[in-house]
Design a protein around this motif. Sequence first.
Motif, PDB file in Angstrom:
ATOM      1  N   SER A  50      33.326  13.348  48.116  1.00 25.13           N
ATOM      2  CA  SER A  50      34.127  12.996  46.943  1.00 25.13           C
ATOM      3  C   SER A  50      33.307  12.327  45.840  1.00 25.13           C
ATOM      4  O   SER A  50      32.174  11.893  46.034  1.00 25.13           O
ATOM      5  N   LYS A 122      47.565   9.379  51.613  1.00 25.59           N
ATOM      6  CA  LYS A 122      46.828  10.383  50.866  1.00 25.59           C
ATOM      7  C   LYS A 122      47.070  10.254  49.373  1.00 25.59           C
ATOM      8  O   LYS A 122      46.152  10.433  48.567  1.00 25.59           O
ATOM      9  N   ALA A 126      43.715   9.516  47.378  1.00 28.44           N
ATOM     10  CA  ALA A 126      43.289  10.575  46.457  1.00 28.44           C
ATOM     11  C   ALA A 126      43.367  10.112  45.009  1.00 28.44           C
ATOM     12  O   ALA A 126      42.543  10.500  44.177  1.00 28.44           O
ATOM     13  N   ARG A 129      40.215   8.199  44.275  1.00 27.61           N
ATOM     14  CA  ARG A 129      39.059   9.077  44.107  1.00 27.61           C
ATOM     15  C   ARG A 129      39.098   9.809  42.766  1.00 27.61           C
ATOM     16  O   ARG A 129      38.086   9.913  42.073  1.00 27.61           O
ATOM     17  N   ASP A 249      45.177  16.723  55.060  1.00 27.90           N
ATOM     18  CA  ASP A 249      44.283  17.223  54.018  1.00 27.90           C
ATOM     19  C   ASP A 249      42.998  17.779  54.626  1.00 27.90           C
ATOM     20  O   ASP A 249      42.609  18.924  54.389  1.00 27.90           O
ATOM     21  N   SER A 335      38.134  16.970  46.224  1.00 26.01           N
ATOM     22  CA  SER A 335      39.008  16.078  46.995  1.00 26.01           C
ATOM     23  C   SER A 335      40.436  16.123  46.481  1.00 26.01           C
ATOM     24  O   SER A 335      41.394  16.206  47.256  1.00 26.01           O
ATOM     25  N   ALA A 336      40.592  16.083  45.157  1.00 21.80           N
ATOM     26  CA  ALA A 336      41.928  16.011  44.568  1.00 21.80           C
ATOM     27  C   ALA A 336      42.717  17.297  44.774  1.00 21.80           C
ATOM     28  O   ALA A 336      43.920  17.253  45.060  1.00 21.80           O
ATOM     29  N   ALA A 339      43.912  17.473  48.327  1.00 22.35           N
ATOM     30  CA  ALA A 339      44.943  16.459  48.558  1.00 22.35           C
ATOM     31  C   ALA A 339      46.289  16.932  48.035  1.00 22.35           C
ATOM     32  O   ALA A 339      47.325  16.788  48.701  1.00 22.35           O
TER      33      ALA A 339
END
Length: 473
Positions: A50, A122, A126, A129, A249, A335-336, A339
Amino acid sequence: MLITIICYFAVLMVFSRVTGNNSDNKTFFNAGRKSPWYMVAFGMIGASISGVSFVSVPGMVTGIQMTYIQMCIGFVFGYFAVAFVLLPVYYRLKLTTIYSYIDQRLGRRSYTTGASFFILSKMTGAAVRFYVACIILQHFVLDNYGIPFWFTVVVMVFLIWLYTRRGGIKTLVWTDTFQTTCMFVALILITYKVISELDMSVSEAVTAVCNSDMSRIFVFDDVMSKQYFWKQFLSGIFVVIVMTGLDQDMMQKNLTCKTLREAQKDMCTYGFAFIPANLLFLALGVLLVMLSQQQGIDLPANSDDMLPMFAATGSLGNVVLVLFTIGVMAASFSSADSALTALTTSFCVDICHREHDVKFRKRAHAVIALIFTVFILLFGAVNSTSVIDAIYILCSYTYGPLLGLFAYGLLTRRSVKDKYVPYVCVASPILIYLIDTLTAQYTGYRFGYELLLLNGMITFAGLYLLRQNNKRA
């Protein structure tokens, strides 16, 4: 810079277009279980690291040297535990979401509680991040155009929703591979540029890093330190078990592999990659400190700002700024986007039990994207701690009950009084907070990442007290 960002998203939209044709919920949720394991493994490196690591890990050397590697060593053992303990269970039951296991093992209220804790965990993690990516783009690029931060967040989340709304996890297997490639190319080129600025060869740079006071990795001489080896090592194992093995995730991509054997190869492969990847991040941090001393530049008070500061000042050239922006976007977006997809999957399957309703899934995906945007803006308003520490603090409180639920299900054969399980899972984080506060007040000791393990143990103990005599498979 804007052209770079636009081109980057154009590539992601091409992947979405190619992989999203004629997609249904099965494609969105598990890609038809046809993903090549090596693509999943490579893409998972970027998704797991991330944008937080891209920004925060290099600056860690100014405070805790390279002791973060102790946790990364624990990560490797954690990935093996997930691969050979949890994955066989998930594949044997052919789960769409991993929380369906709790339904089969403990009951419906336990199942809903576990999925709810995942959604809360999450969403917050998320948001932290992705906040990193948005704030960096804001400071380094978009402030120059007078664009407000809230608009940046809205547009970025909208773009993620746009390229994930059709193919879901099938699209992400391909975009993650692309984004991981971008991240590592950017990291390697930035590191090489810093080495050049220091007028060193690569071998000289390696020697300089190894000889630096900031290269200390192991701490065995201070049991009370948060960086004490066994605390970091054990925390690393359980952080991976919870934040990967018990996280829809992370597991959703692994469950797209054709067979259990391929999924295990995938997980073990990217588990080993964490040590060299983070060593490179930390080495870059040491080199940046050397460069600051050479050029007489004062380091920022917040260690998270060290790498962004060098990129923004132009001291390393505009090419580094472009590479840095691409690297942060690649790491954060990988990452997003996953998620957002996992949150949609869990909400549709675990909370609403509408696994086959395509129209409902599309509406849920849009609503979750909106809520995700609100969480990012809220975090931006209240955050006052190191970004990476904030994520693990949240993990300790919200993932602990998941650890307790799965541990009880796997380690015992007793059923529980299902209707009381939500109360145990809510009480455990509250009790953990009180323990941490009182311990700090009366002894001066503050718990670190080991809060996660303690939280899981308290949840497990509460479930054990609720056990029933009848056994449940």
